[in-house]
Design a protein around this motif. Structure first.
Motif, PDB file in Angstrom:
ATOM      1  N   ILE A 105       0.830  -1.192   0.000  1.00 26.38           N
ATOM      2  CA  ILE A 105       0.000   0.000   0.000  1.00 26.38           C
ATOM      3  C   ILE A 105       0.873   1.254   0.000  1.00 26.38           C
ATOM      4  CG2 ILE A 105      -1.846   1.249   1.169  1.00 26.38           C
ATOM      5  CD1 ILE A 105      -2.622  -1.544   0.062  1.00 26.38           C
ATOM      6  N   GLY A 106       1.969   1.232   0.761  1.00 29.60           N
ATOM      7  CA  GLY A 106       2.877   2.383   0.801  1.00 29.60           C
ATOM      8  C   GLY A 106       3.497   2.678  -0.546  1.00 29.60           C
ATOM      9  N   ALA A 107       3.814   1.634  -1.309  1.00 34.44           N
ATOM     10  CA  ALA A 107       4.402   1.840  -2.635  1.00 34.44           C
ATOM     11  C   ALA A 107       3.392   2.469  -3.588  1.00 34.44           C
ATOM     12  CB  ALA A 107       4.896   0.513  -3.194  1.00 34.44           C
ATOM     13  N   VAL A 108       2.130   2.068  -3.470  1.00 30.77           N
ATOM     14  CA  VAL A 108       1.093   2.656  -4.311  1.00 30.77           C
ATOM     15  C   VAL A 108       0.907   4.136  -3.967  1.00 30.77           C
ATOM     16  CG1 VAL A 108      -1.320   2.491  -5.021  1.00 30.77           C
ATOM     17  CG2 VAL A 108      -0.040   0.423  -4.511  1.00 30.77           C
ATOM     18  N   LEU A 109       0.960   4.473  -2.684  1.00 26.06           N
ATOM     19  CA  LEU A 109       0.889   5.868  -2.266  1.00 26.06           C
ATOM     20  C   LEU A 109       2.084   6.647  -2.794  1.00 26.06           C
ATOM     21  CD1 LEU A 109      -0.320   5.375   1.409  1.00 26.06           C
ATOM     22  CD2 LEU A 109      -1.624   6.427  -0.448  1.00 26.06           C
ATOM     23  N   ASN A 200     -11.153  -9.145  -5.090  1.00 25.22           N
ATOM     24  CA  ASN A 200     -11.843  -8.268  -6.039  1.00 25.22           C
ATOM     25  C   ASN A 200     -11.719  -8.667  -7.499  1.00 25.22           C
ATOM     26  OD1 ASN A 200     -12.923  -5.560  -4.639  1.00 25.22           O
ATOM     27  ND2 ASN A 200     -11.101  -6.246  -3.545  1.00 25.22           N
ATOM     28  N   VAL A 201     -10.822  -9.591  -7.832  1.00 23.47           N
ATOM     29  CA  VAL A 201     -10.549  -9.879  -9.239  1.00 23.47           C
ATOM     30  C   VAL A 201     -11.771 -10.414  -9.974  1.00 23.47           C
ATOM     31  CG1 VAL A 201      -9.656 -12.212  -8.748  1.00 23.47           C
ATOM     32  CG2 VAL A 201      -8.923 -10.993 -10.824  1.00 23.47           C
ATOM     33  N   GLY A 211      -2.611  -2.177 -11.842  1.00 25.20           N
ATOM     34  CA  GLY A 211      -2.371  -1.178 -10.809  1.00 25.20           C
ATOM     35  C   GLY A 211      -3.287  -1.317  -9.605  1.00 25.20           C
ATOM     36  N   LEU A 212      -2.694  -1.454  -8.416  1.00 23.03           N
ATOM     37  CA  LEU A 212      -3.479  -1.600  -7.194  1.00 23.03           C
ATOM     38  C   LEU A 212      -4.300  -0.351  -6.898  1.00 23.03           C
ATOM     39  CD1 LEU A 212      -3.840  -3.809  -5.023  1.00 23.03           C
ATOM     40  CD2 LEU A 212      -2.183  -2.560  -3.609  1.00 23.03           C
ATOM     41  N   GLU A 213      -3.877   0.782  -7.434  1.00 23.05           N
ATOM     42  CA  GLU A 213      -4.649   2.007  -7.241  1.00 23.05           C
ATOM     43  C   GLU A 213      -6.057   1.909  -7.814  1.00 23.05           C
ATOM     44  OE1 GLU A 213      -2.400   2.519 -11.134  1.00 23.05           O
ATOM     45  OE2 GLU A 213      -1.960   1.756  -9.125  1.00 23.05           O
ATOM     46  N   LYS A 214      -6.242   1.019  -8.800  1.00 19.90           N
ATOM     47  CA  LYS A 214      -7.579   0.837  -9.396  1.00 19.90           C
ATOM     48  C   LYS A 214      -8.546   0.195  -8.383  1.00 19.90           C
ATOM     49  CE  LYS A 214      -6.199   2.222 -13.474  1.00 19.90           C
ATOM     50  NZ  LYS A 214      -5.946   1.236 -14.533  1.00 19.90           N
ATOM     51  N   LEU A 215      -7.994  -0.535  -7.408  1.00 25.41           N
ATOM     52  CA  LEU A 215      -8.831  -1.132  -6.365  1.00 25.41           C
ATOM     53  C   LEU A 215      -8.949  -0.220  -5.142  1.00 25.41           C
ATOM     54  CD1 LEU A 215      -7.579  -4.838  -6.443  1.00 25.41           C
ATOM     55  CD2 LEU A 215      -9.440  -3.782  -7.741  1.00 25.41           C
ATOM     56  N   LEU A 216      -7.892   0.536  -4.866  1.00 25.76           N
ATOM     57  CA  LEU A 216      -7.911   1.425  -3.700  1.00 25.76           C
ATOM     58  C   LEU A 216      -8.749   2.669  -3.944  1.00 25.76           C
ATOM     59  CD1 LEU A 216      -4.132   1.231  -2.718  1.00 25.76           C
ATOM     60  CD2 LEU A 216      -6.048   0.177  -1.511  1.00 25.76           C
TER      61      LEU A 216
END
Length: 219
Positions: A105-109, A200-201, A211-216
Motif C-alpha cells: 500500500i505504501g508503494a502505491v501511495l 476483487n478480481v 495497478g493496485l490504485e484501481k482497487l484502492l
C-alpha cells in the motif's frame, strides 16, 4: 470461500502468499504450483477460483492464458513480461486478470504522490533498490512510477544483498529538492494488497486491470 492456487509457490513471494491465504478467514489454499514441487499450473486449476502468479517473466503469459481460458481469475505479481502480449493472450477469456507491479500500500501511495509532484517540479529521477536475485531491471514498480509521472524520468537500478525492495523518487527544483521514499523490510508488507486483489478480481469491470490504485481508488 475463495479457492486459491499459487504459481511459484516455492519462491519467496509465492511461499509468503501461501501463508497469507491460509491465514485468511475467507480463503482456502487449494494448490501450489512450482517446478521444484513437481506441480504445474495445469495441475492446480481444477476447483480453483483464483490463481496468484509469482513465477518468472517468461512463464507469466502462458500461465495466465491457460488459467483465464479455463475460467480461473488471475492475480499477477511477477514482473518483466510484455504487457501487449499478455493483453492479447487473455482477450475475451472468461477469467479476469489483475496485475500490480507492487502490492504494498505504501508503494502505491508513493507512486500517487510522485505523479502529483511531477506536475509542478522541474525534473525527477528514480532510484530503485532490490536484492541480487531479482531478474528484471528496472523493476516493474519503477517503470510504473515513471509511466504515471509527467515528462521523461530516468531510472537507476541497484542490486545488492540485504535489500528487499526500496525506491526513491527524487525531484529537483531551483533551491530545493523533494525525495519520496518507500522502504520494504518484510515481504509481509505486500500481502494486504495481494489479498485485496484476490477478493476483487472476480468483479473487475474489465480485464486485464493494471495497478493496485484501481482497487484502492476505483473511479
Amino acid at each position: 470461500m475463495i479457492k486459491v492456487a499459487v504459481a511459484g509457490a516455492a519462491g519467496r513471494m509465492g511461499a509468503t502468499t501461501c501463508e497469507a491465504v491460509e491465514a485468511a478467514d475467507d480463503m482456502e489454499l487449494v494448490g501450489r504450483a512450482d517446478p521444484s514441487l513437481g506441480t504445474s499450473v495445469a495441475d492446480v486449476l481444477e476447483g480453483t477460483d483464483v490463481l496468484v502468479d509469482f513465477t518468472l517473466p517468461d512463464q507469466v503469459v502462458a500461465n495466465v492464458q491457460l488459467a483465464a481460458a479455463s475460467g480461473v481469475h488471475c492475480v499477477v505479481g511477477a514482473t518483466g513480461w510484455d504487457e501487449d502480449e499478455l493483453r492479447a493472450a487473455v482477450a475475451d477469456r472468461p477469467g479476469n486478470v489483475f496485475f500490480a507491479p507492487n502490492f504494498a500500500i505504501g508503494a502505491v501511495l508513493m507512486m500517487r504522490f510522485a505523479a502529483e509532484a511531477s506536475k509542478v517540479m522541474s525534473g525527477a529521477e528514480i532510484i530503485e533498490y532490490h536484492h541480487p536475485k531479482k531478474v528484471d531491471a528496472p523493476s516493474g514498480t519503477a517503470k510504473r512510477t515513471a509511466a504515471l509521472m509527467e515528462g521523461e524520468v530516468p531510472i537507476h537500478s541497484v542490486r545488492l544483498p540485504g535489500i528487499v525492495a526500496d525506491q526513491d523518487v527524487i525531484f529537483g527544483e531551483e533551491g530545493q529538492s523533494l525525495i519520496i521514499r518507500h522502504v520494504t523490510s518484510d515481504l509481509a508488507s505486500f500481502m494486504p494488497g495481494v489479498l485485496l486483489a484476490i477478493r476483487n478480481v472476480a468483479e473487475l469491470p474489465e480485464s486485464p486491470v493494471i495497478g493496485l490504485e484501481k482497487l484502492l481508488w476505483p473511479s
